[in-house]
Design a protein around this motif. Structure first.
Motif, PDB file in Angstrom:
ATOM      1  N   LYS A   1      92.026 123.499 -14.223  1.00  0.00           N
ATOM      2  CA  LYS A   1      92.914 124.165 -14.867  1.00  0.00           C
ATOM      3  C   LYS A   1      92.611 125.783 -15.112  1.00  0.00           C
ATOM      4  O   LYS A   1      93.688 126.641 -15.071  1.00  0.00           O
ATOM      5  N   GLU A   2      91.383 126.123 -15.519  1.00  0.00           N
ATOM      6  CA  GLU A   2      91.266 127.521 -15.941  1.00  0.00           C
ATOM      7  C   GLU A   2      91.032 128.218 -14.572  1.00  0.00           C
ATOM      8  O   GLU A   2      91.338 129.369 -14.152  1.00  0.00           O
ATOM      9  N   TYR A   3      90.389 127.736 -13.428  1.00  0.00           N
ATOM     10  CA  TYR A   3      89.879 128.442 -12.445  1.00  0.00           C
ATOM     11  C   TYR A   3      90.739 128.100 -11.260  1.00  0.00           C
ATOM     12  O   TYR A   3      90.436 128.929 -10.382  1.00  0.00           O
ATOM     13  N   GLY A   4      91.605 127.126 -11.248  1.00  0.00           N
ATOM     14  CA  GLY A   4      92.259 126.891  -9.920  1.00  0.00           C
ATOM     15  C   GLY A   4      91.835 125.799  -9.275  1.00  0.00           C
ATOM     16  O   GLY A   4      90.946 124.976  -9.580  1.00  0.00           O
ATOM     17  N   PRO A   5      92.543 125.338  -8.312  1.00  0.00           N
ATOM     18  CA  PRO A   5      92.404 124.022  -7.558  1.00  0.00           C
ATOM     19  C   PRO A   5      91.116 123.914  -6.941  1.00  0.00           C
ATOM     20  O   PRO A   5      90.723 122.691  -6.596  1.00  0.00           O
ATOM     21  N   ILE A   6      90.534 125.014  -6.602  1.00  0.00           N
ATOM     22  CA  ILE A   6      89.131 124.866  -5.973  1.00  0.00           C
ATOM     23  C   ILE A   6      88.435 125.923  -6.537  1.00  0.00           C
ATOM     24  O   ILE A   6      88.687 127.048  -6.756  1.00  0.00           O
ATOM     25  N   TYR A   7      87.125 125.389  -6.958  1.00  0.00           N
ATOM     26  CA  TYR A   7      86.411 126.419  -7.877  1.00  0.00           C
ATOM     27  C   TYR A   7      84.901 125.861  -7.536  1.00  0.00           C
ATOM     28  O   TYR A   7      84.639 124.840  -7.094  1.00  0.00           O
ATOM     29  N   GLN A   8      83.712 126.807  -7.878  1.00  0.00           N
ATOM     30  CA  GLN A   8      82.303 126.304  -7.888  1.00  0.00           C
ATOM     31  C   GLN A   8      81.732 126.480  -8.987  1.00  0.00           C
ATOM     32  O   GLN A   8      82.148 127.463  -9.823  1.00  0.00           O
ATOM     33  N   CYS A   9      80.767 125.871  -9.163  1.00  0.00           N
ATOM     34  CA  CYS A   9      79.808 125.944 -10.298  1.00  0.00           C
ATOM     35  C   CYS A   9      78.202 125.555  -9.869  1.00  0.00           C
ATOM     36  O   CYS A   9      77.980 124.803  -9.093  1.00  0.00           O
ATOM     37  N   ASP A  10      77.356 126.328 -10.422  1.00  0.00           N
ATOM     38  CA  ASP A  10      75.987 126.020 -10.321  1.00  0.00           C
ATOM     39  C   ASP A  10      75.491 125.044 -11.069  1.00  0.00           C
ATOM     40  O   ASP A  10      75.440 125.123 -12.477  1.00  0.00           O
ATOM     41  N   LEU A  11      74.836 123.901 -10.622  1.00  0.00           N
ATOM     42  CA  LEU A  11      74.350 122.886 -11.335  1.00  0.00           C
ATOM     43  C   LEU A  11      72.784 122.832 -11.018  1.00  0.00           C
ATOM     44  O   LEU A  11      72.306 122.272 -10.167  1.00  0.00           O
TER      45      LEU A  11
ATOM     46  N   PRO B   1      85.931 115.996  -4.000  1.00  0.00           N
ATOM     47  CA  PRO B   1      87.190 115.828  -4.246  1.00  0.00           C
ATOM     48  C   PRO B   1      87.531 115.011  -5.984  1.00  0.00           C
ATOM     49  O   PRO B   1      87.176 113.789  -5.873  1.00  0.00           O
ATOM     50  N   LEU B   2      87.777 115.968  -6.695  1.00  0.00           N
ATOM     51  CA  LEU B   2      88.036 115.299  -8.006  1.00  0.00           C
ATOM     52  C   LEU B   2      89.083 114.360  -8.220  1.00  0.00           C
ATOM     53  O   LEU B   2      90.235 114.775  -8.845  1.00  0.00           O
ATOM     54  N   GLU B   3      88.816 113.048  -8.222  1.00  0.00           N
ATOM     55  CA  GLU B   3      89.885 112.092  -8.251  1.00  0.00           C
ATOM     56  C   GLU B   3      90.462 112.190  -9.390  1.00  0.00           C
ATOM     57  O   GLU B   3      91.883 111.790  -9.706  1.00  0.00           O
TER      58      GLU B   3
ATOM     59  N   SER C   1      90.579 119.837  -7.314  1.00  0.00           N
ATOM     60  CA  SER C   1      91.411 119.235  -8.045  1.00  0.00           C
ATOM     61  C   SER C   1      92.799 119.044  -7.581  1.00  0.00           C
ATOM     62  O   SER C   1      93.802 118.623  -8.071  1.00  0.00           O
ATOM     63  N   SER C   2      92.806 119.249  -6.045  1.00  0.00           N
ATOM     64  CA  SER C   2      94.325 119.196  -5.366  1.00  0.00           C
ATOM     65  C   SER C   2      94.036 118.386  -3.990  1.00  0.00           C
ATOM     66  O   SER C   2      93.271 118.715  -3.411  1.00  0.00           O
ATOM     67  N   ASP C   3      95.250 117.354  -3.877  1.00  0.00           N
ATOM     68  CA  ASP C   3      95.208 116.637  -2.794  1.00  0.00           C
ATOM     69  C   ASP C   3      95.213 117.381  -1.426  1.00  0.00           C
ATOM     70  O   ASP C   3      94.372 117.109  -0.563  1.00  0.00           O
ATOM     71  N   ALA C   4      96.137 118.486  -1.536  1.00  0.00           N
ATOM     72  CA  ALA C   4      96.445 119.280  -0.608  1.00  0.00           C
ATOM     73  C   ALA C   4      95.185 120.100  -0.023  1.00  0.00           C
ATOM     74  O   ALA C   4      94.744 120.132   1.311  1.00  0.00           O
ATOM     75  N   VAL C   5      94.472 120.774  -0.859  1.00  0.00           N
ATOM     76  CA  VAL C   5      93.184 121.260  -0.621  1.00  0.00           C
ATOM     77  C   VAL C   5      92.184 120.460  -0.108  1.00  0.00           C
ATOM     78  O   VAL C   5      91.589 120.640   1.037  1.00  0.00           O
ATOM     79  N   ALA C   6      91.913 119.219  -0.660  1.00  0.00           N
ATOM     80  CA  ALA C   6      91.193 118.375  -0.292  1.00  0.00           C
ATOM     81  C   ALA C   6      91.395 117.930   1.078  1.00  0.00           C
ATOM     82  O   ALA C   6      90.225 117.684   2.015  1.00  0.00           O
ATOM     83  N   ARG C   7      92.624 117.627   1.624  1.00  0.00           N
ATOM     84  CA  ARG C   7      92.946 117.396   2.864  1.00  0.00           C
ATOM     85  C   ARG C   7      92.694 118.431   3.853  1.00  0.00           C
ATOM     86  O   ARG C   7      92.166 118.320   4.947  1.00  0.00           O
ATOM     87  N   ASP C   8      93.057 119.706   3.377  1.00  0.00           N
ATOM     88  CA  ASP C   8      92.711 120.856   4.346  1.00  0.00           C
ATOM     89  C   ASP C   8      91.233 120.979   4.872  1.00  0.00           C
ATOM     90  O   ASP C   8      91.133 121.090   5.783  1.00  0.00           O
ATOM     91  N   LEU C   9      90.318 120.704   3.925  1.00  0.00           N
ATOM     92  CA  LEU C   9      88.920 120.924   4.056  1.00  0.00           C
ATOM     93  C   LEU C   9      88.451 119.538   4.431  1.00  0.00           C
ATOM     94  O   LEU C   9      87.884 119.492   5.539  1.00  0.00           O
TER      95      LEU C   9
END
Length: 604
Positions: free
Chosen positions: A66-76, A386-388, A85-93
């Motif tokens: 919600k803060e960074y948008g439907p696709i974001y990255q983080c270092d772990l 894909p964050l269900e 966090s979007s079905d449309a983005v998950a399907r696109d990729l």
């Protein structure tokens, strides 16, 4: 001593980080014209690990979405993780670009590389083993589905109800045993191995979960000698026992076939078509079938347990389901043929999977080459999630997304409604089963188990919370995983002492103004502390395990035979005794004795 241990761990993690940095190539530069994906900055070495809670981490990842948008990255801890966090983005990729997004990340805790070995089909990268085993899975699943899964779910639903009648407090064990027994029958034609299958599933789940096996947190320990690494020794025994058990189960089916008494199963189907698959070694088939068995035992019980949880906190819906079951099935248990006439039951199943997805963080994919999306650079080697949890809470598609509401699939005013109701709602190809080339091949099994299992439980039982009546909806805020502040009445200056039972109106004027103000402030302080304490309480519907497959932790609730339905309980008793006499409901089998030898169960 504890401080010394902590310092040692920190030192080892730091050393491992710098070794990895020294041996790894420099991170590629972002191509001109593209931007880096947004996301939390994190900390040196550890990245964003300190900000991610072990319990319900998916909620934190959804908040970052919600803060960074439907696709974001983080270092772990040095690895780049991309969260969608979007079905449309998950399907696109993950679907449309499946050629580069369909690999799996490496799991350090496993002794044999999950990406290249032939042992872990759901976790393999694309290779000849993966291609062959996917074809095998398609064949054996289709054959069993065409035969109504050999009626194994309907058969085991009788034993499920019998166990719930006898020991309702052990509902968790009964539900997991139901799924495990059906899966054992499907895989090998026998049910007596169900306890062993459950244990194989539990142990493997620990090994593949980022928050499970220590080897996934500190990979270097898997390179140490066994006597220096108890976690590595644990994994060795787990893997050795798994391999031996799969071998035993395959041999049992071969023996049954030779003696002309083999029950229908995936392994029997595979053996009957052995020459067409070209297995490179005999145990590849054993692992192919075994992994499907473990996958079923891991995932299908979770939504059945979540269904019970939902009925305790949203009790207004259970009578709607029971009315449909009574009308369609009457005094017989649900069967596969009832499916078209049970849209309410299918809606409950669909909503349960949406409300509490069994894999809330999604099964990760792995990007094999650099990519770009909407002006952002996605580097090769990224672990894609894909964050269900977030995908299933899109407020435009799912109004009031945190509430359990099966009517959203049955009433035309909701955006999720579809016709005809003889077919919809259903769970075929929903996001919880994955994307693109990683779509789960066992989803039809899950669908049948849930239809028969949940249908049978609601057909016979009532469920409700112990003690206080449950709220219908809206009281819990999943955003913060705490009780909603709106449900706590904040006192005003006209409340407090002056309205309490122990202060009579006539005594108010006898208090000195200073003392009255002091008591008022003290009461308000106590009220604020109470509010803070209430906010710290975790939503009980979020009390889940923290491994990759999330299951609701056991909780107490009343599971009782429905009023005026004692004759149904008598029918279950009769059917159980008949099947028992026919030899269907055999006791479980112990394969390893006291587990003290080379093979056996390891502590979970």
């Amino acid at each position: 001593m504890a401080a010394l241990t902590l310092l040692t761990i920190i030192a080892l993690v730091t050393l491992g980080y710098f070794i990895k940095k020294a041996l790894s190539p420099a991170p590629p530069k972002i191509p001109k014209g593209l931007k880096q994906l947004p996301g939390p900055k994190g900390y040196p070495i550890l990245g964003s690990v300190p900000d991610v809670p072990q319990q319900n981490s998916h909620i934190k990842f959804a908040e970052w979405g919600k803060e960074y948008g439907p696709i974001y990255q983080c270092d772990l801890a040095g690895s780049n993780h991309v969260w969608i966090s979007s079905d449309a983005v998950a399907r696109d990729l993950l679907s449309k670009k499946g050629a580069i997004y369909s690999d799996r990340p490496h799991i350090p805790a496993l002794l044999h590389d999950n990406r290249t070995s032939a042992e872990y089909l759901p976790l393999m990268s694309k290779n000849p083993h993966w291609t062959r085993q996917r074809k095998v899975a398609t064949h054996i699943m289709r054959e069993s589905q065409n035969s109504q899964f050999y009626r194994y779910p309907e058969l085991e639903s009788i034993r499920l109800l019998k166990e719930l009648i006898d020991e309702p407090l052990k509902y968790n064990h009964a539900l997991e045993s139901f799924v495990s027994r059906v899966t054992c029958r499907l895989a090998w034609g026998h049910s007596e191995a169900s306890d062993e299958l459950k244990q194989r599933a539990r142990e493997l789940l620990i090994s593949v979960s980022p928050t499970g096996h220590l080897g996934n947190k500190l990979p270097f320990i898997m390179s140490l000698p066994d006597w220096l690494s108890p976690a590595k020794a644990w994994e060795k025994k787990r893997q050795r026992t798994e391999r031996r058990w799969f071998e035993l189960m395959q041999s049992q089916v071969e023996k049954d076939m030779a003696e002309k008494r083999a029950s229908p199963s995936w392994m029997r189907t595979l053996k009957e078509t052995w020459d067409k698959w070209g297995f490179t070694y005999d145990l590849e088939a054993a692992f192919c079938v075994g992994m499907h068995g473990i996958a079923g035992a891991l995932t299908i019980a979770a939504p059945m347990q979540s269904f019970c949880l939902a009925m305790c906190h949203y009790p207004q819906y259970l009578p709607i389901l029971q009315e449909e079951l009574d009308r369609v099935c009457g005094d017989r248990l649900p069967t596969a043929e009832d499916r078209p006439n049970l849209p309410v039951l299918r809606a409950f199943i669909r909503e349960t999977l949406r409300w509490r997805p069994p894999v809330p963080t999604g099964i990760p994919h792995f990007l094999i080459q650099d990519d770009e999306y909407n002006g952002y650079h996605i580097p090769a080697g990224s672990v894609m999630h894909p964050l269900e949890w977030a995908i299933a809470r899109d407020p435009e598609l799912f109004p009031d997304p945190d509430a359990f509401n099966p009517l959203r699939w049955l009433e035309p005013e909701y955006p999720t409604y579809r016709e005809p109701l003889t077919e919809f709602p259903n769970i075929t190809n929903i996001t919880q089963f994955g994307y693109g080339r990683r779509l789960c091949q066992g989803q039809a099994v899950a669908d049948e188990d849930l239809l028969i299992g949940i249908g049978a439980v609601a057909w016979l039982f009532d469920m409700k919370k112990v003690g206080v009546e449950a709220p219908s909806s809206g009281i819990y805020s999943n955003k913060e995983a705490t009780i909603s502040e709106e449900e706590i009445r904040t006192p005003s200056q006209h409340d407090s002492v002056m309205d309490s039972d122990d202060e009579k109106p006539e005594s108010k004027t006898k208090l000195a103004p200073g003392l009255l103000q002091e008591k008022l402030e003290e009461q308000q302080r106590l009220q604020k502390e109470q509010i803070k304490a209430e906010k710290k309480k975790v939503d009980p519907t979020l009390d889940y395990s923290h491994l990759l497959i999330a299951k609701p932790l056991p909780f107490k609730f009343d599971l009782t035979i429905r009023g005026n339905m004692s004759h149904r309980a008598q029918l279950v008793e009769k059917l159980f005794q008949e099947k028992r006499e026919e030899g269907e409901f055999t006791d479980g089998k112990n394969y390893w004795g006291d587990n003290s030898g080379k093979f056996g169960w390891v502590k979970v």
